[in-house]
Write a protein that holds these residues in place. Sequence first.
Motif, PDB file in Angstrom:
ATOM      1  N   ARG A  36       0.844  -1.201   0.000  1.00 14.85           N
ATOM      2  CA  ARG A  36       0.000   0.000   0.000  1.00 14.85           C
ATOM      3  C   ARG A  36       0.878   1.249   0.000  1.00 14.85           C
ATOM      4  O   ARG A  36       2.005   1.225   0.468  1.00 14.85           O
ATOM      5  CB  ARG A  36      -0.905   0.025   1.231  1.00 14.85           C
ATOM      6  CG  ARG A  36      -1.858  -1.174   1.322  1.00 14.85           C
ATOM      7  CD  ARG A  36      -2.849  -1.028   2.447  1.00 14.85           C
ATOM      8  NE  ARG A  36      -3.829   0.003   2.177  1.00 14.85           N
ATOM      9  CZ  ARG A  36      -4.910  -0.149   1.407  1.00 14.85           C
ATOM     10  NH1 ARG A  36      -5.130  -1.290   0.805  1.00 14.85           N
ATOM     11  NH2 ARG A  36      -5.764   0.832   1.243  1.00 14.85           N
ATOM     12  N   VAL A  37       0.316   2.325  -0.500  1.00 14.20           N
ATOM     13  CA  VAL A  37       0.946   3.636  -0.431  1.00 14.20           C
ATOM     14  C   VAL A  37       0.230   4.398   0.679  1.00 14.20           C
ATOM     15  O   VAL A  37      -1.004   4.411   0.734  1.00 14.20           O
ATOM     16  CB  VAL A  37       0.818   4.393  -1.776  1.00 14.20           C
ATOM     17  CG1 VAL A  37       1.398   5.791  -1.660  1.00 14.20           C
ATOM     18  CG2 VAL A  37       1.512   3.604  -2.886  1.00 14.20           C
ATOM     19  N   TYR A  60      -3.697   3.406  -0.083  1.00 18.90           N
ATOM     20  CA  TYR A  60      -4.332   2.806  -1.253  1.00 18.90           C
ATOM     21  C   TYR A  60      -3.372   1.815  -1.896  1.00 18.90           C
ATOM     22  O   TYR A  60      -2.173   1.816  -1.624  1.00 18.90           O
ATOM     23  CB  TYR A  60      -4.761   3.877  -2.262  1.00 18.90           C
ATOM     24  CG  TYR A  60      -3.649   4.779  -2.737  1.00 18.90           C
ATOM     25  CD1 TYR A  60      -2.855   4.440  -3.840  1.00 18.90           C
ATOM     26  CD2 TYR A  60      -3.381   5.974  -2.080  1.00 18.90           C
ATOM     27  CE1 TYR A  60      -1.838   5.272  -4.268  1.00 18.90           C
ATOM     28  CE2 TYR A  60      -2.365   6.814  -2.517  1.00 18.90           C
ATOM     29  CZ  TYR A  60      -1.594   6.457  -3.610  1.00 18.90           C
ATOM     30  OH  TYR A  60      -0.581   7.280  -4.031  1.00 18.90           O
ATOM     31  N   GLN A  62      -1.580   0.682  -5.295  1.00 15.26           N
ATOM     32  CA  GLN A  62      -1.164   1.267  -6.564  1.00 15.26           C
ATOM     33  C   GLN A  62      -0.584   0.158  -7.433  1.00 15.26           C
ATOM     34  O   GLN A  62       0.599  -0.144  -7.364  1.00 15.26           O
ATOM     35  CB  GLN A  62      -0.114   2.360  -6.340  1.00 15.26           C
ATOM     36  CG  GLN A  62       0.399   2.986  -7.623  1.00 15.26           C
ATOM     37  CD  GLN A  62      -0.614   3.895  -8.267  1.00 15.26           C
ATOM     38  OE1 GLN A  62      -1.099   4.810  -7.632  1.00 15.26           O
ATOM     39  NE2 GLN A  62      -0.927   3.644  -9.512  1.00 15.26           N
ATOM     40  N   GLU A  67      -4.484   2.368 -11.964  1.00 13.00           N
ATOM     41  CA  GLU A  67      -5.000   3.465 -11.149  1.00 13.00           C
ATOM     42  C   GLU A  67      -5.064   3.052  -9.679  1.00 13.00           C
ATOM     43  O   GLU A  67      -5.310   1.880  -9.376  1.00 13.00           O
ATOM     44  CB  GLU A  67      -6.404   3.857 -11.623  1.00 13.00           C
ATOM     45  CG  GLU A  67      -6.423   4.489 -13.004  1.00 13.00           C
ATOM     46  CD  GLU A  67      -5.697   5.818 -13.042  1.00 13.00           C
ATOM     47  OE1 GLU A  67      -5.891   6.641 -12.123  1.00 13.00           O
ATOM     48  OE2 GLU A  67      -4.900   6.025 -13.972  1.00 13.00           O
ATOM     49  N   PRO A  68      -4.884   4.004  -8.753  1.00 15.93           N
ATOM     50  CA  PRO A  68      -5.019   3.688  -7.328  1.00 15.93           C
ATOM     51  C   PRO A  68      -6.412   3.127  -7.029  1.00 15.93           C
ATOM     52  O   PRO A  68      -7.403   3.530  -7.642  1.00 15.93           O
ATOM     53  CB  PRO A  68      -4.836   5.037  -6.640  1.00 15.93           C
ATOM     54  CG  PRO A  68      -4.130   5.900  -7.625  1.00 15.93           C
ATOM     55  CD  PRO A  68      -4.559   5.406  -8.979  1.00 15.93           C
ATOM     56  N   SER A  69      -6.457   2.185  -6.088  1.00 15.98           N
ATOM     57  CA  SER A  69      -7.743   1.586  -5.693  1.00 15.98           C
ATOM     58  C   SER A  69      -7.692   1.198  -4.228  1.00 15.98           C
ATOM     59  O   SER A  69      -6.648   1.290  -3.587  1.00 15.98           O
ATOM     60  CB  SER A  69      -8.045   0.358  -6.552  1.00 15.98           C
ATOM     61  OG  SER A  69      -7.053  -0.637  -6.345  1.00 15.98           O
TER      62      SER A  69
END
Length: 181
Positions: A36-37, A60, A62, A67-69
């Motif tokens: 995660r970021v 999130y 990445q 796209e981030p999710s």
Amino acid sequence: MSDAFATAVTAIEDLPAGTGAPSEIDWFPERAWGGRVWVPASTRVESEEGTLELFGHVSYVQPAGGEPSDFVAKADFTDVLAEANSDWRIDLNDDVIGRWRGENGRAGAVTLVWGRPLVRGAVAATAELDGETVDQEAISRDRFTLLALDALEGYGEDVYMEVKLWNRRALELASESLYEA
């Protein structure tokens, strides 16, 4: 990200009455861990009890090239502000975001730390364990984020993270533990 953070703020159960919604959020440099970021945040708002600092983070996933999710946010507040504490040299926030387990009962808290220097001339921040630098970042827009192990267990005495600020000449300007003396 702003929407996720605002939603986390509305979920704070003991938020003082009349607390305004965050308008401008200060985002801190991101760090990645555990797939995660993590992006820390803080903002000031007014309430019936006075000025508050809302703080927390959004994380999130990445994926490479995607796209981030899977946004997840956490928020809390404090009425203990840096400007009311002239003896502070670093304004810090932290959150344990995971657990590390090693051999023979060794363990530690994976801790996200973000803050602002309150002394002039700081260009870098470090996280240190027992005198060893375990994370380091240049201060950007008067903000920094660190991610490191803290509260290590199973090494004899417990070992705790210390956050330090440094100037251009590699001289220490400030040092602070995440724990009260």
